[in-house]
Design an enzyme around this catalytic site. Sequence first.
Site, short mmCIF file in Angstrom:
data_model
loop_
_atom_site.label_atom_id
_atom_site.label_comp_id
_atom_site.label_asym_id
_atom_site.label_seq_id
_atom_site.Cartn_x
_atom_site.Cartn_y
_atom_site.Cartn_z
N ASP A 184 -21.17 15.12 16.01
CA ASP A 184 -20.26 13.97 15.88
C ASP A 184 -19.75 13.44 17.23
OD1 ASP A 184 -20.52 14.02 13.14
OD2 ASP A 184 -18.72 15.24 12.83
N HIS A 198 -30.49 38.57 26.54
CA HIS A 198 -31.06 37.25 26.82
C HIS A 198 -30.05 36.35 27.52
CE1 HIS A 198 -33.06 33.37 25.24
NE2 HIS A 198 -33.90 33.92 26.09
#
Length: 512
Positions: free
Chosen positions: A230, A441
Amino acid sequence: MSDRRQRGCNMPDTAVDYQAVPLHSGDATEILQPNSNATTTNACCRHPMATAGHEERALCCGHGYIIPVLILFVLVLIVLLLPWETLNRLPEENTPVELPLPCQLQLVETIPLGLNYTPASPKFLSTYEAWQLLLSQAKATIDIAAPFWTLRGLDFNDSSTQPGEQLFQRLLSNGDAGKPKLRIRIALNKSVESFWHADARIFGNYGAAQVVAVKLPDEGALHTKLWIVDGQHFYLGSANMDWRSLSHVKELGVLAQNCPQLTRDLSKIFKAYWHIGSDKAASIPSQWSWLYHTNYNLRRPMLIRGNRNYTMSAFISSAPPLLSAQGRTNDLDAILHCIESANEFIYIAVMDYYPLIVYSTHVQYWPPIDNALRKAAVERGVAVKMLISWWKHSDPNEDNYLRSLQELSTSNNHQVDIQIRRFVVPSDEQQMKIPFGRVNHNAYMVTERIAYIGTSNWSGEYFTHTAGVGLVLSEVDFENNTQQTLRSDVLSVFERDWHSPYALPLKQNLQL
């Protein structure tokens, strides 16, 4: 020159007396009355209403319209050129130019199952919770960039796949008939292996999302991971749209809520991905349209008011350079700035670290980050700590470059402090069978003043050919450095991991 101007522009040599212009035309008397000794001359120009027989009684300044027209012309130029100048001028380096803008920021993590810290260790919102929160907040649009889509555990039968499958079902429900739809757009990496795109193809076929595949030149890839909701909220971090990133891979990112200015700036990068992946885009433009330009960068960061408690400067960086529109700081330059501005410490946590361009026809030496770290440690005495992942897909040759860096600490100059450890995510027998799982990661860096959170591994091709983004946050309230900020949260994550039993000394032939 016009005939009207040629006819009578010889002004009288003698002085004349001027009388006030009458208010009513019916009472008009002589407007221009020469002195008795004056010689009668033709008027310089005629009043439009004057007749041929009354030229000596008419007063009109034929040149009178020039000045207001010039003024009007100058004003128009100012109105037209001021916005261009504002967009393109280069202010003083590192000078925030706006009042702090509101922005709610929080760190989010995925802690793999079986990786346990002490009860006193810092804890943050999970990646799964952050993504569910964004889905709940969405009212109109969601844009997601991710290299591949494997939310369902098709390659592994285990209960740990459930978070990914639940997220898949919630996104798929956007295509249900009779239900108000969000506009969901997905940009993924174009790959020859359809397995990595299976979920996204289902979304597209079911009408739940629009999907484009992004292909970059020179075997480049899209490696960005971000959500934009949005135009108000975003997620940026290391987590893929993969079930493992929610339960078996250690991830770190940032969730921003009610942060429209920074979100809209980030959305320009997604807009570039969408342009490249759409059918209408034949190639990457040599120069990006002004619609993709940004006013916020390393030299001119945005001031934000984080969580209504602290002020930080912020900007979004991007890689590779050919995707960076005017004003956008390149990701490599952002990282080098963080290193070069550090005076006390530099802490780094990444999966891979190579001073090379590895994935190319010929391996190339690529030293920018490595040289910057050596210079910081040797010349300025900055303490450098690096947490580099070790898992079953790690290249043992990486150790050669890491040891070369750490060896500087053993020289005669005792002020050099470079320490490197390997972070190993523990695995039981069942977890070892998970393909491409059980790894740290993360892709971030933190100094005494700056936090950098990115999406890329640290080897050359991730900055020269691969699409990625970074968020740079710098503390402004230097006198109140005890206050908890997003930078201090990142620091607490690094220190937790560095002192955990999962951080092992760098040594050859480390066994899992």
